[in-house]
Design a protein around this motif. Structure first.
Motif, short mmCIF file in Angstrom:
data_model
loop_
_atom_site.label_atom_id
_atom_site.label_comp_id
_atom_site.label_asym_id
_atom_site.label_seq_id
_atom_site.Cartn_x
_atom_site.Cartn_y
_atom_site.Cartn_z
N ALA A 1 0.56 -1.20 0.07
CA ALA A 1 0.01 -0.09 0.02
C ALA A 1 0.66 1.41 -0.02
O ALA A 1 1.92 1.22 0.53
CB ALA A 1 -0.79 -0.09 1.21
N LEU A 2 0.22 2.43 -0.40
CA LEU A 2 0.98 3.61 -0.61
C LEU A 2 0.53 4.32 0.71
O LEU A 2 -0.30 4.33 1.37
CB LEU A 2 0.52 4.36 -1.81
CG LEU A 2 0.66 3.89 -3.16
CD1 LEU A 2 -0.15 4.39 -4.26
CD2 LEU A 2 2.11 4.53 -3.52
N ASP A 3 1.58 5.34 0.95
CA ASP A 3 1.06 6.33 2.14
C ASP A 3 -0.09 7.22 1.82
O ASP A 3 -0.78 7.41 2.73
CB ASP A 3 2.50 7.17 2.21
CG ASP A 3 2.42 7.91 3.67
OD1 ASP A 3 1.79 7.63 4.59
OD2 ASP A 3 3.25 9.07 3.52
N ILE A 4 -0.32 7.57 0.50
CA ILE A 4 -1.30 8.29 0.29
C ILE A 4 -2.00 7.81 -1.29
O ILE A 4 -1.29 6.97 -1.76
CB ILE A 4 -0.92 9.84 -0.05
CG1 ILE A 4 0.09 10.11 -1.24
CG2 ILE A 4 -0.43 10.64 1.11
CD1 ILE A 4 0.21 11.39 -1.80
N ARG A 5 -3.19 8.08 -0.93
CA ARG A 5 -3.87 7.61 -2.39
C ARG A 5 -3.59 8.28 -3.52
O ARG A 5 -3.21 9.57 -3.41
CB ARG A 5 -5.68 7.74 -2.07
CG ARG A 5 -6.54 7.05 -2.94
CD ARG A 5 -7.86 7.02 -1.88
NE ARG A 5 -8.52 8.31 -1.54
CZ ARG A 5 -8.86 9.27 -2.34
NH1 ARG A 5 -9.06 9.09 -3.60
NH2 ARG A 5 -9.14 10.28 -1.86
N SER A 64 -11.84 -3.66 2.23
CA SER A 64 -11.09 -3.13 3.84
C SER A 64 -11.01 -1.70 3.61
O SER A 64 -10.67 -1.17 2.29
CB SER A 64 -10.15 -3.67 4.38
OG SER A 64 -9.13 -3.54 3.61
N GLU A 65 -10.70 -0.87 4.57
CA GLU A 65 -10.42 0.70 4.45
C GLU A 65 -9.11 0.81 3.36
O GLU A 65 -8.95 1.55 2.71
CB GLU A 65 -10.27 1.24 5.61
CG GLU A 65 -9.78 2.35 5.83
CD GLU A 65 -10.64 3.43 5.40
OE1 GLU A 65 -10.20 4.50 5.05
OE2 GLU A 65 -11.87 3.29 5.43
N SER A 66 -8.09 -0.10 4.04
CA SER A 66 -6.73 0.37 3.39
C SER A 66 -6.46 -0.21 1.74
O SER A 66 -5.65 0.13 1.27
CB SER A 66 -5.81 -0.53 4.17
OG SER A 66 -5.85 -1.97 3.89
N LEU A 67 -7.61 -0.87 1.34
CA LEU A 67 -7.37 -1.30 -0.26
C LEU A 67 -7.33 -0.16 -1.07
O LEU A 67 -6.91 -0.31 -2.37
CB LEU A 67 -8.24 -2.62 -0.57
CG LEU A 67 -8.16 -3.86 0.18
CD1 LEU A 67 -9.16 -4.86 -0.45
CD2 LEU A 67 -6.99 -4.44 -0.05
N TYR A 68 -8.07 1.09 -0.77
CA TYR A 68 -7.85 1.94 -1.47
C TYR A 68 -6.65 2.54 -1.72
O TYR A 68 -6.35 3.20 -2.82
CB TYR A 68 -8.60 3.09 -0.95
CG TYR A 68 -10.17 2.79 -0.92
CD1 TYR A 68 -11.08 2.78 -1.88
CD2 TYR A 68 -10.81 2.90 0.50
CE1 TYR A 68 -12.51 2.46 -1.82
CE2 TYR A 68 -12.36 2.79 0.47
CZ TYR A 68 -13.20 2.58 -0.64
OH TYR A 68 -14.32 2.29 -0.55
N TYR A 69 -5.66 2.18 -1.06
CA TYR A 69 -4.33 2.73 -1.12
C TYR A 69 -3.32 1.85 -1.52
O TYR A 69 -2.13 2.08 -1.74
CB TYR A 69 -3.93 3.38 0.32
CG TYR A 69 -4.98 4.18 1.00
CD1 TYR A 69 -4.92 5.62 0.86
CD2 TYR A 69 -5.91 3.66 1.64
CE1 TYR A 69 -5.96 6.44 1.41
CE2 TYR A 69 -6.83 4.30 2.44
CZ TYR A 69 -6.66 5.52 1.90
OH TYR A 69 -7.56 6.49 2.76
#
Lengths: 493, 170
Positions: free
Chosen positions: A161-165, A417-422
């Motif tokens: 995952a990235l730090d920011i989207r 889950s919340e984190s997959l957007y990133y």
């Protein structure tokens, strides 16, 4: 050469005449006139505005009922809170659908005024009235902004995952990008309402003495001290041109923001330069479709048959055909770029949005936006009789609703889950999401609020641009050339 | 010298244009009369003066102010919160361009609307001489001449075929 100022006979008014009487009525066809006679037009429109046909009453009540359903759906959705972004996908799809369709509509009036098309005259105000929906767009936009996942990854960067989207925005505290998006939406509303106000000002000034009650005081306030002096007409013309140009520039920008922030940036790894222009094209297509649908309803069932001729539908259907082809071209361009790319992330995105999770909706959309409307729009017969473009418009609007579900609802549902957007890439491919009852209420409410606001707008402001019709009547003649009788339209500039 | 407003109403544009010519011949300056119509006529249709306006200036001023605000906001924010992203410079033009563009557009739009209000003289407090028959297609010729020329102006308007002539005193 004999000439007359009025191109149509009495037969055209009752709608009984058809092309068969071309020699008697002229080679332009009895119902193909652009503008009816100008005498009494102001009072005629004012009278129609005061009265209400069955259709308009149905539109008003149906719109109000659906809006109430939408509000119920929204309130019940609010009970879920904003912490789970996925449940807001259909709400955002509904907002984007209304935004796409209605934000482009006022541009049609400006664009066809730029090109000095005479046939646009009966359509101008209908398209400008959609500016009123821009206020609704602002209200609908606020929950959508709140539902948008934060740019910063709450869990921080990791191997996957990235730090920011991935977004077009740089990260700063203090409300960026929400405030900028909101300011853009407000700017769009100010601009479109400015166009509506300026375009309707002469008509409001002319009707202020014929209206009573609230409308009379509204017209007196909004039309200020409009007398129709040369200077005022010049400023109005220049103002409409400038605001029209700015509206185009801001509209395309806002469409870019909406589709990139609420769709592309939420699906991990989706980097697509075709989507923003594609979104703009479908917005133009949807905007024109809804204008023609409303105009046809007004002509066929609303008592405006003698004011809205067939010419606007005949001419605009060619523009709609072009936009329909452009829509399909962009869709294919999006597909072929990713298909040739063959990167895992590209294949996953294609499978998610087109060939796996949303396969059914994708094909349904393709049928509604291309395979059904294309033959209708190609048919000369359907175009000349006027019903072709509005019928195609209905299918296009349904198709665009499916598009918004396929893109926006899918984007919000791309993360389980919340984190997959990133994440760097979309993996694994999520399953399709389906609306629950509240989502269906919200979607119906989005359709209803457009109907309601448009109908209220028709009651509040003259639904036909009377000054433009009068101006057009000045420039049209029926003339004889050898043995044929033809409609001659002047262009003084 | 006090001015008097006189309004002549004409059935057709030709008579109104003739009346304008007659006023000019009588020494009434073309800045002292205006044609009132219910739809825009082509430039010079009545032989009237060329109108000049400064509307195009407003969006430029607005755009300039909006652009300046956009640059200041983005630059000051990024300097105040120096967060390096993806190895890009703190003052990076592409993300700044988005905000600057939006600021430019918003400034230009706002100033255009303000310009329209002022340039078309809409915020006049007092309604001038007008006749609702203009909305039904009659052409109005509004003359703001010196009071002593009032009778002569009325005579010219009547002579040119006005269906009605009224003055502020009526």
């Amino acid at each position: 050469m004999a000439s007359e100022t009025q191109p149509h006979g009495g037969a055209a008014h009752d709608g009984s005449a058809h092309d068969g009487g071309a020699h008697e009525h002229g080679h332009f066809g009895p119902e193909m006139w652009v503008i009816p006679e100008s005498a009494g037009l102001t009072s005629d429109i004012a009278e129609k505005q005061r009265s209400s046909s069955t259709l308009f009453t149905v539109v008003l009540y149906a719109g109000a009922l659906l809006t109430v359903l939408g509000v119920i759906g929204f309130v019940l959705r609010l009970l879920d809170g904003f912490s789970d972004h996925r449940v807001w996908g259909f709400y955002v799809a509904a907002f984007a659908f209304v935004f796409t369709l209605t934000s482009s509509a006022p541009l049609a009036a400006c664009a066809f005024r730029f090109t000095k098309s005479h046939w646009r005259r009966p359509l101008s105000r209908i398209s400008e009235l959609f500016a009123l929906v821009s206020v609704v767009n602002i209200l609908l936009f606020i929950p959508a902004l709140i539902a948008l996942p934060d740019i910063l990854n709450p869990l921080g960067a990791s191997n996957e995952a990235l730090d920011i989207r991935r977004t077009i925005w740089f990260r700063v505290p203090g409300g960026s990008p929400e405030w900028w998006q909101f300011a853009g939406m407000v700017g769009l509303a100010v601009n479109s309402l400015g166009i509506l106000w300026l375009a309707a000002m002469p008509d409001m000034a002319q009707s202020r003495s014929q209206m009573t009650g609230f409308r009379a005081s509204l017209y007196r306030t909004l039309s200020g001290r409009w007398y129709g002096t040369k200077r005022q007409w010049q400023i109005q013309k220049a103002g409409l041109a400038i605001l029209g140009a700015f509206y185009f520039m801001l509209l395309v920008f806002m469409q870019f923001l909406v589709v990139s922030d609420f769709a592309m940036s939420l699906i991990p790894g989706w980097k697509d330069s075709i989507l923003p222009p594609f979104y703009t094209v479908i917005s133009f297509q949807g905007g024109l479709a809804i204008i023609l649908l409303m105009a046809y309803a007004m002509r066929r069932w609303g008592g405006y048959r003698e004011i809205i001729g067939v010419a606007p539908f005949w001419a605009a259907s060619k523009v709609l055909l072009g936009l329909t082809l452009l829509h399909t071209y962009h869709l294919f361009a999006f597909f072929i770029t990713y298909w040739y790319g063959r990167l895992e992330v590209e294949q996953n995105i294609l499978n998610y949005l087109m060939f796996d999770s949303y396969l059914g909706i994708f094909w349904a959309q393709l049928f509604f936006t291309f395979f059904i409307p294309f033959p209708i729009l190609v048919s000369n017969h359907a175009r000349r009789l006027g019903w072709g473009a509005p019928l195609a418009g209905i299918f296009i609007i349904i198709g665009l609703m499916l598009f918004h579900i396929r893109i926006f609802a899918a984007a919000f549902a791309s993360s389980d889950s919340e984190s997959l957007y990133y994440f760097f890439m979309l993996k694994p491919i999520p399953a399709a999401t389906f609306p629950d009852l509240w989502d269906i209420f919200i979607i119906l409410g989005a359709v209803g609020i457009v109907m309601l606001v448009f109908r209220l707008g028709m009651m509040l402001l003259p639904p036909i641009s009377v000054w433009e019709m009068k101006e057009g009547a000045m420039y049209q003649r029926v003339d004889t050339l050898i043995r044929g009788r033809y409609l001659v339209l002047g262009k003084p500039e | 010298m006090a001015k008097q407003a006189i309004l002549g109403l004409f059935q057709d544009a030709e008579s109104a244009a003739n009346a304008g010519d007659a006023l000019k011949s009588a020494g009434i300056a073309d800045t002292e009369y205006d044609f009132l119509t219910d739809s825009p006529y082509p430039e010079g249709a009545f032989g009237e003066r060329e109108e000049k306006h400064n509307l195009y200036l407003y969006p430029f001023i607005g755009a300039l102010l909006g652009l300046t605000s956009g640059i200041l906001i983005t630059a000051m924010t990024q300097v105040a919160y120096p967060l390096e992203t993806g190895g890009k410079p703190i003052l990076s033009l592409p993300p700044m361009a988005i905000v600057c563009y939006e600021g430019t557009m918003l400034g230009a739009i706002l100033f255009t609307v303000i310009g329209i209000v002022f340039e078309s003289r809409l915020p006049k407090m007092k309604m001038g001489l007008y006749d609702n028959r203009i909305t039904q297609g009659l052409i109005g010729l509004l003359v703001n001449a010196e009071q002593e020329k009032g009778p002569e102006v009325m005579q010219i308007l009547n002579g040119a075929g006005a269906v009605d002539v009224k003055s502020e005193d009526d």
